[in-house]
Structure formats: structure tokens, C-alpha cells
Design an enzyme around this catalytic site. Sequence first.
Site, PDB file in Angstrom:
ATOM      1  N   HIS A 115       0.197   3.947  -4.335  1.00 29.40           N
ATOM      2  CA  HIS A 115      -1.247   3.679  -4.380  1.00 29.40           C
ATOM      3  C   HIS A 115      -1.927   4.492  -5.474  1.00 29.40           C
ATOM      4  O   HIS A 115      -1.550   5.638  -5.745  1.00 29.40           O
ATOM      5  CB  HIS A 115      -1.910   3.902  -3.023  1.00 29.40           C
ATOM      6  CG  HIS A 115      -1.845   5.288  -2.480  1.00 29.40           C
ATOM      7  ND1 HIS A 115      -2.757   6.272  -2.832  1.00 29.40           N
ATOM      8  CD2 HIS A 115      -1.005   5.870  -1.590  1.00 29.40           C
ATOM      9  CE1 HIS A 115      -2.474   7.387  -2.179  1.00 29.40           C
ATOM     10  NE2 HIS A 115      -1.412   7.179  -1.428  1.00 29.40           N
ATOM     11  N   ASP A 124       5.747   7.241  -1.361  1.00 32.81           N
ATOM     12  CA  ASP A 124       4.535   7.928  -0.885  1.00 32.81           C
ATOM     13  C   ASP A 124       4.829   8.889   0.262  1.00 32.81           C
ATOM     14  O   ASP A 124       3.975   9.115   1.108  1.00 32.81           O
ATOM     15  CB  ASP A 124       3.493   6.884  -0.456  1.00 32.81           C
ATOM     16  CG  ASP A 124       2.128   7.502  -0.187  1.00 32.81           C
ATOM     17  OD1 ASP A 124       1.867   8.608  -0.698  1.00 32.81           O
ATOM     18  OD2 ASP A 124       1.328   6.886   0.543  1.00 32.81           O
ATOM     19  N   HIS A 163      -4.211  16.431   0.644  1.00 31.62           N
ATOM     20  CA  HIS A 163      -5.542  16.192   1.198  1.00 31.62           C
ATOM     21  C   HIS A 163      -6.383  17.466   1.295  1.00 31.62           C
ATOM     22  O   HIS A 163      -7.420  17.464   1.956  1.00 31.62           O
ATOM     23  CB  HIS A 163      -5.502  15.503   2.570  1.00 31.62           C
ATOM     24  CG  HIS A 163      -4.888  14.139   2.549  1.00 31.62           C
ATOM     25  ND1 HIS A 163      -4.970  13.272   3.609  1.00 31.62           N
ATOM     26  CD2 HIS A 163      -4.193  13.496   1.597  1.00 31.62           C
ATOM     27  CE1 HIS A 163      -4.340  12.152   3.315  1.00 31.62           C
ATOM     28  NE2 HIS A 163      -3.849  12.263   2.088  1.00 31.62           N
ATOM     29  N   GLU A 199      -6.136   3.103  -0.653  1.00 32.83           N
ATOM     30  CA  GLU A 199      -5.246   3.482   0.446  1.00 32.83           C
ATOM     31  C   GLU A 199      -5.847   4.594   1.285  1.00 32.83           C
ATOM     32  O   GLU A 199      -5.786   4.567   2.520  1.00 32.83           O
ATOM     33  CB  GLU A 199      -3.886   3.923  -0.128  1.00 32.83           C
ATOM     34  CG  GLU A 199      -2.784   4.074   0.905  1.00 32.83           C
ATOM     35  CD  GLU A 199      -2.645   5.474   1.483  1.00 32.83           C
ATOM     36  OE1 GLU A 199      -1.825   5.678   2.389  1.00 32.83           O
ATOM     37  OE2 GLU A 199      -3.381   6.373   1.028  1.00 32.83           O
ATOM     38  N   GLU A 200      -6.427   5.589   0.630  1.00 33.60           N
ATOM     39  CA  GLU A 200      -6.880   6.779   1.331  1.00 33.60           C
ATOM     40  C   GLU A 200      -8.167   6.560   2.122  1.00 33.60           C
ATOM     41  O   GLU A 200      -8.514   7.366   2.981  1.00 33.60           O
ATOM     42  CB  GLU A 200      -7.082   7.936   0.333  1.00 33.60           C
ATOM     43  CG  GLU A 200      -5.833   8.325  -0.457  1.00 33.60           C
ATOM     44  CD  GLU A 200      -4.793   9.037   0.390  1.00 33.60           C
ATOM     45  OE1 GLU A 200      -4.951   9.081   1.624  1.00 33.60           O
ATOM     46  OE2 GLU A 200      -3.819   9.563  -0.190  1.00 33.60           O
ATOM     47  N   ASP A 222      -0.206  13.235  -4.236  1.00 33.57           N
ATOM     48  CA  ASP A 222      -0.244  12.150  -3.255  1.00 33.57           C
ATOM     49  C   ASP A 222      -1.246  11.120  -3.774  1.00 33.57           C
ATOM     50  O   ASP A 222      -2.445  11.352  -3.714  1.00 33.57           O
ATOM     51  CB  ASP A 222      -0.676  12.695  -1.893  1.00 33.57           C
ATOM     52  CG  ASP A 222      -0.934  11.622  -0.863  1.00 33.57           C
ATOM     53  OD1 ASP A 222      -0.496  10.465  -1.057  1.00 33.57           O
ATOM     54  OD2 ASP A 222      -1.600  11.928   0.140  1.00 33.57           O
ATOM     55  N   ASP A 260      -5.204   5.488  -5.749  1.00 32.20           N
ATOM     56  CA  ASP A 260      -6.287   6.408  -5.429  1.00 32.20           C
ATOM     57  C   ASP A 260      -5.758   7.724  -4.888  1.00 32.20           C
ATOM     58  O   ASP A 260      -4.595   7.857  -4.525  1.00 32.20           O
ATOM     59  CB  ASP A 260      -7.266   5.784  -4.435  1.00 32.20           C
ATOM     60  CG  ASP A 260      -6.605   5.375  -3.124  1.00 32.20           C
ATOM     61  OD1 ASP A 260      -5.438   4.951  -3.143  1.00 32.20           O
ATOM     62  OD2 ASP A 260      -7.254   5.484  -2.068  1.00 32.20           O
TER      63      ASP A 260
END
Length: 490
Positions: free
Chosen positions: A83, A176, A463, A152-153, A122, A85
Site C-alpha cells: 500500500h 506488509d 505507527h 490502507e491505513e 510500513d 499510504d
Amino acid sequence: MTQTASATAALDQLEPSAVWAHFATLCRIPRQSKQEDALREHLRQWAEGLGLATQVDTAGNLIIRKPATAGRETTPGLVLQGHLDMVCQKNSDSTHDFSRDPIRPVLADGWVKAEGTTLGADNGMGVAMILALLADKTTAHGPLEALFTVDEEAGMGGAQGLQPGLLQGRLMLNLDTEEWGEFYLGCAGGMDVNVQRPGMAQPLPAGHEAWRISLTGLRGGHSGVNIHEERGNAIKLLVRVLADLNARLPLHLVALQGGTARNALPREAFAVIALPDGQSDALSKALGSWQALLAQELEGVEQGIKLQAEPASASHVLSEAEQTIWLRSLHAAPHGVRRMSQRVAGVVETSNNLGMVDLEPQGGSCNFMVRSLRDSGSQALADEIVSLWALSGTRAEQSGAYPGWTPNPDSPLLSLCQQVYQRAFQSASSVQVIHAGLECGIIAAKYPGMDIVSFGPTIRGAHAPGEQVEVASVARTWQLLQAIVSAIGA
């Protein structure tokens, strides 16, 4: 792809150079969820410059197709998926603007990380490896399709919008996951519960002064990967403090904010309260006691927790009734692990993250992200959260449900991956199920029978600011990816 040296100089000497060069591009071009257009267009033009076919689907996903090398035309088609983003988190003292500023990676002790912000490893490392493979002229392979999803996030919108029939490959490697040496074969599904409640602002009572209380210094982290580690949730902790202060002092709540991403453990939370003049000593004493207590409770898990107050300004407060509803409901709301799996040892089955709250006198909102290896588990916990808020007549809506990825231990692709790993590294790999949400479950539901395996380099602190990726594991993952792709159909 050229880079701006000032932002990515730390990556210039790293190997494999092709992978790190592409990651430097991802650091240079902002890629918040729902704002991936500039990056997607850059990659589309880059691919077409290599003579590769491209397609942007109705959901905004980018597909790049590379024909098989000579002699591999009948090899089963392979989808490589990641992904575009990234989670955009920064410390409160950072001036970084994710909408325009490049990520500034630094190299320290064999790790690449960002200071004060998330790095975007990530899933930037996975995307970079796919791009490097698309440009690579040395690896023999069958027909390749690179699927770069968006959003995705923030809800897996790209995967949710992917149309059946668009992809031709029946094998898929998702890049991922974040622990080298492990192949992932299943993941949690989940959904969001979004709470909204209007308010009725009341004027600040005469003879009151406002104070801003901040709870900072927590580690944060991935709300799926780190949820079992008992890290502090800044929102829950600050609400606990406010509930106690409300019982001791004539407190009026003005505002409460905490967390900035639904899928990140809240590292910081802030409240503005109003107290009668002359209560500053009582407030300071109470916060000092809470600081000591929380530091003791979280010893060994959170070393940097900080609770403090400073003068603030306010013109309005919540009504007493609204203040009671919000503080009691947030205090009672679940957060953390609900159930451990009885089938997969050591893996969380069901959890939820109280990830964001934004409350003002005029009303407020908060978000819960629910995850489970069982779709019925996420539904049951989401229903409980909705029921809790319904007791006060507050609207809570479930949205963005996505399925889990059911493990297939008999996967031929998994068997091949394990064999390749054993040959390349003279050691056995392990097979895991992850509590975090991957797009694999959504894609598998749209493409029944697709054989999917996920793997990736070692990433720590995804994150959260300080996110880092191990340089040595990137090289090994690139070696493994090339070997697996070459082995398919050989």
C-alpha cells in the site's frame, strides 16, 4: 528516481541500493492516506518510462504489469502487493507537515528511523522492493502484476474498492508484515465504531480560571501489533485522571483531545478544564500524585509518561450533564485485548483501540477500531461499544468492516516459500497469524482461490514516531523476494 539529498542522504550508501533508492523517493513525496495522488502519478510515469503497462482503477489503486521473461510465459501469474499510504504521526513538539515535508530518515546502529515522526517503512519498504523488482533485469520470472493500493491505513479503502476480475494472477505475495524470518498466513478482520454527540455550550462561570492538562511521553505503537503489550493509552489514562479530579474539585470540562490515528495507540492527550480561582495548588498536588501513581503502574512499559498543567484560556464549558456523559462513557469504554486465541498460541483474537477523541463544548466525537481473527468476535465487541453509548442516547455507528484472512496451512505457495527460505538461509522459517489487519483478507474475498503469503523485513514501532527498519533484514528480504519469484514455475 532522483532524490533530494538533504532529506535522504542517510540512505545513499545502503545496500541493496535499488531498494533504498526507491524508498528514498517514498520519503520525498508526501503520502498521507487519501492523499496519494502525487505519488501514484509519479510511479505511473516512472513505470511507463520503463515500457511497463499501467492502470489506475476506480478506487485509485495503481496496477503495473511486467511481462514474463523469455521462457517463463506459461509460469503462473504473480501479484506483488503493498500500500502506498503511511500512518502520519509526530510528537507534539514537531513542526513537520506531512502534507508537504519530506520524511528525514537517519541511520543509527544498523537501523533506519525517523526522529519525531513516523518513517513510513510500513509499507514503504514493501513498495520499494516491488518497484526494484519491476526495474530488475536479472531475475527470471513469470507474468507480474504489482498492485499498489491506496487508503490502507485509514480504512482499507483501496482494497475495499478493488474490483473482481481486474487481476489475472492466482498467486500473491503481500509485503506488509514486519518480522523477518516469518511467513504470515492469516490476519484479523475488523471495523470502526464512530461516536458523535452534539453538545450545548455554556459560558465559563464567573470567578473561574482555565488550565490545560497534558499527558504525554507514551510509546504509542500499532494498535494491532502492540495491543497486547499493555502500553498506556493516553486518552484512557487522562480520562481516569479527569474523573478523579471531578470527584475532588468543582471542575468544568472545556475540551478533550487525544490520539491522531484510529490504528495507532494514543501517545498524547490534552484536556482544558476550568476551576474556581485559587484551586491551582490543589490541582498541582493532585496531578503530582497521579504522575507518581501512573509511573508506578506502567513501570517497565512506559518510561516517559508526563502529566502537567499550565494556564489556558476558555470562554465556554460543557454542561454538567454532557460532562458526566462523556467522562463516564469514555471511562467505561473498552480498550485493549478482549480475548486471546485458543487456536493460535500467543496471538490476540479480539481487541479494540480507543484511538481518537475530539471534544469541545459544542459537541464531540471519538473512534474505536475493533479487530478480531473471528468476524463474529469483532461484531460482538462493536455491538457492545454501540450499546454502551446508546445508554446516553449517543449515536455510535459501525463502519468499514473488513474480513479476516483465514489461514490455509496447505498453501502450495507457502510450501514453496519455506523451501526457498531454507535453501537461501540454511535455517527454518516460521509461520504466523497476525492480529493486525492486512489487505489479504479483502483481496482473498474478491479473488476466491488466490494463494497468498505475506512477509517483510523487521520493522519496530510502526505507527509511532521513531518507527525504524533493520537494514540487514531489508537486504535479506530482497534476496528472498528475488529467489521466490525466480522459483515460481522453475
